[in-house]
Design a protein around this motif. Structure first.
Motif, PDB file in Angstrom:
ATOM      1  N   SER A 170       8.645  -3.531  -9.290  1.00 41.00           N
ATOM      2  CA  SER A 170       9.983  -2.971  -9.460  1.00 41.00           C
ATOM      3  C   SER A 170       9.971  -1.509  -9.878  1.00 41.00           C
ATOM      4  N   MET A 171       8.800  -0.943 -10.118  1.00 37.49           N
ATOM      5  CA  MET A 171       8.717   0.464 -10.515  1.00 37.49           C
ATOM      6  C   MET A 171       9.326   1.334  -9.422  1.00 37.49           C
ATOM      7  N   GLU A 172       9.936   2.432  -9.817  1.00 37.04           N
ATOM      8  CA  GLU A 172      10.605   3.319  -8.859  1.00 37.04           C
ATOM      9  C   GLU A 172       9.631   3.830  -7.802  1.00 37.04           C
ATOM     10  N   GLY A 173      10.133   3.965  -6.609  1.00 33.49           N
ATOM     11  CA  GLY A 173       9.340   4.518  -5.522  1.00 33.49           C
ATOM     12  C   GLY A 173       8.593   3.500  -4.696  1.00 33.49           C
ATOM     13  N   LYS A 174       8.621   2.216  -5.103  1.00 27.23           N
ATOM     14  CA  LYS A 174       7.912   1.194  -4.344  1.00 27.23           C
ATOM     15  C   LYS A 174       8.766   0.711  -3.162  1.00 27.23           C
ATOM     16  N   ASP A 175       8.187   0.720  -1.989  1.00 28.75           N
ATOM     17  CA  ASP A 175       8.856   0.179  -0.808  1.00 28.75           C
ATOM     18  C   ASP A 175       8.631  -1.333  -0.810  1.00 28.75           C
ATOM     19  N   ILE A 176       9.654  -2.091  -1.176  1.00 26.46           N
ATOM     20  CA  ILE A 176       9.470  -3.532  -1.333  1.00 26.46           C
ATOM     21  C   ILE A 176       9.222  -4.232  -0.004  1.00 26.46           C
ATOM     22  N   PHE A 177       9.506  -3.564   1.113  1.00 23.55           N
ATOM     23  CA  PHE A 177       9.244  -4.159   2.416  1.00 23.55           C
ATOM     24  C   PHE A 177       7.854  -3.766   2.947  1.00 23.55           C
ATOM     25  N   ASN A 178       7.120  -3.000   2.152  1.00 20.42           N
ATOM     26  CA  ASN A 178       5.747  -2.634   2.513  1.00 20.42           C
ATOM     27  C   ASN A 178       4.919  -2.521   1.237  1.00 20.42           C
ATOM     28  N   LEU A 179       4.876  -3.613   0.476  1.00 20.37           N
ATOM     29  CA  LEU A 179       4.198  -3.609  -0.813  1.00 20.37           C
ATOM     30  C   LEU A 179       2.693  -3.428  -0.677  1.00 20.37           C
ATOM     31  N   GLN A 180       2.139  -3.825   0.466  1.00 18.47           N
ATOM     32  CA  GLN A 180       0.698  -3.719   0.641  1.00 18.47           C
ATOM     33  C   GLN A 180       0.232  -2.273   0.530  1.00 18.47           C
ATOM     34  N   ALA A 181       1.109  -1.341   0.911  1.00 21.55           N
ATOM     35  CA  ALA A 181       0.767   0.079   0.818  1.00 21.55           C
ATOM     36  C   ALA A 181       0.592   0.520  -0.626  1.00 21.55           C
ATOM     37  N   ASN A 182       1.233  -0.196  -1.562  1.00 24.71           N
ATOM     38  CA  ASN A 182       1.146   0.149  -2.978  1.00 24.71           C
ATOM     39  C   ASN A 182       0.303  -0.853  -3.761  1.00 24.71           C
ATOM     40  N   ALA A 183      -0.466  -1.692  -3.061  1.00 24.59           N
ATOM     41  CA  ALA A 183      -1.215  -2.770  -3.716  1.00 24.59           C
ATOM     42  C   ALA A 183      -2.202  -2.238  -4.756  1.00 24.59           C
ATOM     43  N   TYR A 184      -2.888  -1.148  -4.449  1.00 24.79           N
ATOM     44  CA  TYR A 184      -3.882  -0.598  -5.387  1.00 24.79           C
ATOM     45  C   TYR A 184      -3.217  -0.135  -6.682  1.00 24.79           C
ATOM     46  N   GLU A 185      -2.129   0.600  -6.539  1.00 23.00           N
ATOM     47  CA  GLU A 185      -1.422   1.119  -7.714  1.00 23.00           C
ATOM     48  C   GLU A 185      -0.852  -0.021  -8.557  1.00 23.00           C
ATOM     49  N   ILE A 186      -0.272  -1.028  -7.898  1.00 24.97           N
ATOM     50  CA  ILE A 186       0.297  -2.180  -8.614  1.00 24.97           C
ATOM     51  C   ILE A 186      -0.815  -2.932  -9.343  1.00 24.97           C
ATOM     52  N   ALA A 187      -1.947  -3.157  -8.666  1.00 22.05           N
ATOM     53  CA  ALA A 187      -3.068  -3.886  -9.262  1.00 22.05           C
ATOM     54  C   ALA A 187      -3.643  -3.138 -10.460  1.00 22.05           C
ATOM     55  N   LYS A 188      -3.714  -1.836 -10.376  1.00 21.84           N
ATOM     56  CA  LYS A 188      -4.257  -1.034 -11.477  1.00 21.84           C
ATOM     57  C   LYS A 188      -3.400  -1.178 -12.727  1.00 21.84           C
TER      58      LYS A 188
END
Length: 315
Positions: A170-188
């Motif tokens: 839910s952090m700002e800037g996350k594309d919820i329809f393409n979460l895989q693109a932010n997987a590294y940042e979310i996992a960290k």
């Protein structure tokens, strides 16, 4: 007679399991002639009255009286000269790094203005951990338990994982329809939060990975369509491509010769429509107005498509 009728012990991890984090040798007396066996990937911690007396990390077979007792904090002056042995405990710790698979049990509804009830998302991956603080481990866990399993840690982690996924997705800037693109940042971010959660129990999270995010089937189909539209660039062309794929894959079919003819006609119509679009694109290009003066050098333009002075393209 000293130690009459008493037999030496072999102090070892008798029921070693790969999924066991520690096991406690307890409620037994360490008698004269007893031996300590430490196997690869194990540390042995001597406890007396609940306190750490010594930590032994090197694998081997040791005589406790001559090779272990002299190194214990408060018992180093103890000699096996009493009528009873030492009523101590030995905690065996598995020193390896554990890898655990995780997956959300239920879909997490991520708030989004596009869907009133939120976007249901599932995820899966792995996390890694190991024991790094024996004092905290004994104080919080080993003091009241005789063994501790990987499953115990997994239950603790997964009990809060849904909340952390919700937080970092839910952090700002996350594309919820393409979460895989932010997987590294979310996992960290999740790894850091999980490490703080288990820090006081002597365990550290050494890694956290998200393998995939999964959407409901209808949502995934919508995402795929949007991606296809963007890839093709035009709705009309997308429909043509879809029909062509349907014909070639056999999804658009009927029965016998009639279906073959229908498929041929359909294919010809698609080809005709595609040619129309090509001709339309050419026509649109030819109808572009040529400027009277070159926008690059200001030279008056002639009949050509390029400036005769500087070569600038005019249409």
């Amino acid at each position: 007679m000293i130690f009459k009728g008493q037999f030496a012990n072999v102090v070892e991890w008798e029921e070693f399991r790969d999924d066991m984090i520690f096991w406690k040798w307890t409620n037994k007396e360490i008698k004269k002639g007893s031996r300590l066996i430490i196997r690869p990937g194990q540390d042995a911690i001597f406890l007396y009255n609940g306190k750490i007396e010594g930590i032994f990390k090197d694998e081997g077979d040791y005589d406790i009286e001559s090779e272990i007792i002299p190194f214990l904090s408060t018992l180093k002056g103890f000699k096996f000269g009493f009528n009873t042995g030492i009523r101590a405990e030995v905690l065996f710790v598995n020193t390896k790094e554990f890898t655990v698979k995780w997956g959300t049990k239920n879909a997490i509804n991520i708030p989004t203005p596009h869907l009133p009830g939120g976007l249901p998302v599932r995820a899966n991956g792995t996390f890694n951990f190991k024991v790094d603080d024996y004092i905290a481990l004994i104080d919080k866990i080993a003091g009241v338990r005789d063994f501790y399993l990987v499953e115990d840690v997994k239950l603790r982690i997964t009990s809060i994982l849904d909340q952390l996924l919700m937080k970092w997705i839910s952090m700002e800037g996350k594309d919820i329809f393409n979460l895989q693109a932010n997987a590294y940042e979310i996992a960290k971010g999740i790894k850091e939060d999980l490490d703080m959660e288990v820090l006081n129990s002597g365990i550290t999270i050494t890694g956290f990975n998200i393998m995939s995010f999964n959407y409901p089937e209808e949502i995934q189909q919508m995402i795929n369509k949007v991606a296809s539209y963007n890839m093709v660039g035009d709705l009309g062309k997308y429909q043509q491509v879809s029909m062509t794929d349907g014909i070639s894959s056999g999804k658009v079919k009927g029965g016998g010769t009639a279906s073959d003819v229908a498929g041929m006609v359909m294919g010809m119509n698609v080809a005709k429509e595609m040619m129309k679009n090509v001709e339309k694109d050419k026509s649109d290009e030819s109808n572009e107005t040529k400027p009277n003066f070159c926008p690059n050098c200001g030279e008056k333009t002639g009949e050509g498509k390029f400036c005769s002075n500087c070569g600038q393209k005019l249409i």
